[in-house]
Design an enzyme around this catalytic site. Sequence first.
Site, PDB file in Angstrom:
ATOM      1  N   HIS A  88      -7.232   3.039   3.715  1.00 37.38           N
ATOM      2  CA  HIS A  88      -6.715   3.207   5.028  1.00 37.38           C
ATOM      3  C   HIS A  88      -8.522   3.428   6.306  1.00 37.38           C
ATOM      4  O   HIS A  88      -7.979   3.954   7.526  1.00 37.38           O
ATOM      5  CB  HIS A  88      -6.852   4.656   5.161  1.00 37.38           C
ATOM      6  CG  HIS A  88      -5.084   4.835   4.991  1.00 37.38           C
ATOM      7  ND1 HIS A  88      -4.802   4.437   3.267  1.00 37.38           N
ATOM      8  CD2 HIS A  88      -4.025   5.483   5.753  1.00 37.38           C
ATOM      9  CE1 HIS A  88      -3.116   4.494   3.458  1.00 37.38           C
ATOM     10  NE2 HIS A  88      -3.225   5.374   4.444  1.00 37.38           N
ATOM     11  N   CYS A 103     -10.921   2.063   0.965  1.00 39.79           N
ATOM     12  CA  CYS A 103      -9.776   2.397   0.352  1.00 39.79           C
ATOM     13  C   CYS A 103      -8.650   2.265   1.767  1.00 39.79           C
ATOM     14  O   CYS A 103      -9.850   2.043   2.949  1.00 39.79           O
ATOM     15  CB  CYS A 103      -9.371   4.075   0.420  1.00 39.79           C
ATOM     16  SG  CYS A 103      -7.990   4.580   1.287  1.00 39.79           S
ATOM     17  N   CYS A 146      -4.280  -2.258  -1.630  1.00 40.31           N
ATOM     18  CA  CYS A 146      -4.987  -0.428  -1.698  1.00 40.31           C
ATOM     19  C   CYS A 146      -5.844  -0.355  -2.497  1.00 40.31           C
ATOM     20  O   CYS A 146      -4.958  -0.511  -3.956  1.00 40.31           O
ATOM     21  CB  CYS A 146      -3.048   0.407  -2.566  1.00 40.31           C
ATOM     22  SG  CYS A 146      -3.421   2.495  -3.187  1.00 40.31           S
ATOM     23  N   ASP A 196       0.544  -0.785  -0.026  1.00 41.86           N
ATOM     24  CA  ASP A 196       0.011  -0.220   0.214  1.00 41.86           C
ATOM     25  C   ASP A 196       0.691   1.073   0.385  1.00 41.86           C
ATOM     26  O   ASP A 196       1.906   1.231  -0.148  1.00 41.86           O
ATOM     27  CB  ASP A 196      -0.920  -0.175   1.312  1.00 41.86           C
ATOM     28  CG  ASP A 196      -1.978   1.553   1.336  1.00 41.86           C
ATOM     29  OD1 ASP A 196      -2.452   1.298   0.232  1.00 41.86           O
ATOM     30  OD2 ASP A 196      -1.964   1.385   2.603  1.00 41.86           O
ATOM     31  N   SER A 197       0.286   2.213   0.059  1.00 39.93           N
ATOM     32  CA  SER A 197       1.426   3.616  -0.075  1.00 39.93           C
ATOM     33  C   SER A 197       1.592   3.807   1.479  1.00 39.93           C
ATOM     34  O   SER A 197       2.819   4.764   1.471  1.00 39.93           O
ATOM     35  CB  SER A 197       0.442   4.880  -0.242  1.00 39.93           C
ATOM     36  OG  SER A 197      -0.870   5.005   0.237  1.00 39.93           O
ATOM     37  N   GLU A 201      -3.565   7.851   8.491  1.00 39.42           N
ATOM     38  CA  GLU A 201      -2.008   8.273   8.811  1.00 39.42           C
ATOM     39  C   GLU A 201      -1.819   8.835  10.242  1.00 39.42           C
ATOM     40  O   GLU A 201      -0.978   8.944  10.685  1.00 39.42           O
ATOM     41  CB  GLU A 201      -1.557   8.288   7.363  1.00 39.42           C
ATOM     42  CG  GLU A 201      -1.550   8.308   6.850  1.00 39.42           C
ATOM     43  CD  GLU A 201      -0.281   6.620   6.123  1.00 39.42           C
ATOM     44  OE1 GLU A 201       0.499   6.904   6.828  1.00 39.42           O
ATOM     45  OE2 GLU A 201      -0.906   6.093   5.699  1.00 39.42           O
TER      46      GLU A 201
HETATM   47  N1  DGL Z   1      -4.591   2.924   0.733  1.00 34.32           N
HETATM   48  C1  DGL Z   1      -5.328   3.810  -0.372  1.00 34.32           C
HETATM   49  C2  DGL Z   1      -6.215   2.866  -0.999  1.00 34.32           C
HETATM   50  O1  DGL Z   1      -6.399   2.344  -0.603  1.00 34.32           O
HETATM   51  C3  DGL Z   1      -4.490   4.673  -0.531  1.00 34.32           C
HETATM   52  C4  DGL Z   1      -4.561   5.700   0.261  1.00 34.32           C
HETATM   53  C5  DGL Z   1      -3.578   7.022  -0.604  1.00 34.32           C
HETATM   54  O2  DGL Z   1      -2.625   6.673  -0.906  1.00 34.32           O
HETATM   55  O3  DGL Z   1      -3.800   7.834  -1.232  1.00 34.32           O
HETATM   56  O4  DGL Z   1      -6.502   3.902  -1.850  1.00 34.32           O
END
Ligand code: DGL
Length: 265
Positions: A184, A182, A73, A10-11, A150
């Site tokens: 996150h 997402c 991600c 992931d990022s 984050e």
């Molecule tokens: N967690 C990621 C997603 O599922 C990316 C969040 C990001 O880096 O913008 O899209």
Amino acid sequence: MSALPIGVFDSGVGGLTVLRALAKHFPLENFIYLGDTARLPYGTKSPVTIRAYSEQVMNFMIGRGVKAIIIACNSASSQVTETEWKGLPVYSVIKPGAEAALSVTKTLKVGVLGTRATIESGVYPTAINAMKSGAEVFSVAAPLLVPLAEEGWTNDSITDLVVARYVESLLEKQIDTLILGCTHYPLLKDSLRKICGPDIKFVDSGDALAAWIERDLESGRLKPSQDLKRTIKVFKTDLSNHAQAMTRKILVGFSIESIEGVDLK
Ligand code: DGL
């Protein structure tokens, strides 16, 4: 049998929600995780950039000798449609999420909350409509939620306000299911639940994906591990103290063998 690790990326910390679900479902599997923290966020970037970053990370995973690659991600998943990369199975979170949403919705009114990249790509409506005709999909881009996750503001009145602003239009559409599009966002589940109320079903990429991995371990597409001393190794492209602390917090209860910095270039 194969004790080779499964690579998850992931990022940032979001994909750890997927890793956490997989590590729980598959206690004998070894994992390596890469958070591309030096280039976070992905979701505000263009398709070309997200695709290039994803290819670099997938090549890194190949170099580490993984047996499969999990794109934990949604933003990266929206730009990688391949189901194999250099001969290895690749799993994106989109189809598992779409399938999971269709398995729980009663009204066929499904909301999707995601990054701008994911929402603009239209991957969720496309996947859902290909699986089921008549489903209505309502999408909202929620770019401010990634920095809140984050930062670790998982139970905070500011987060509640931001979540409320983003989901308002979805609630007006009377969705019965919300895809947390997402990885996150599961970290913000308390806020999301507070604002959405008890009845809306949440679809989380980690659980949705675990069902697919399970199927492939059973069918033999993926060879299972029998490693009683499995390891979880974490890599970050920028190794800040905060990123390390957040990693340990999200993976609490799992033993992490190492957290290392890595340069993908
Ligand atoms: N967690 C990621 C997603 O599922 C990316 C969040 C990001 O880096 O913008 O899209």
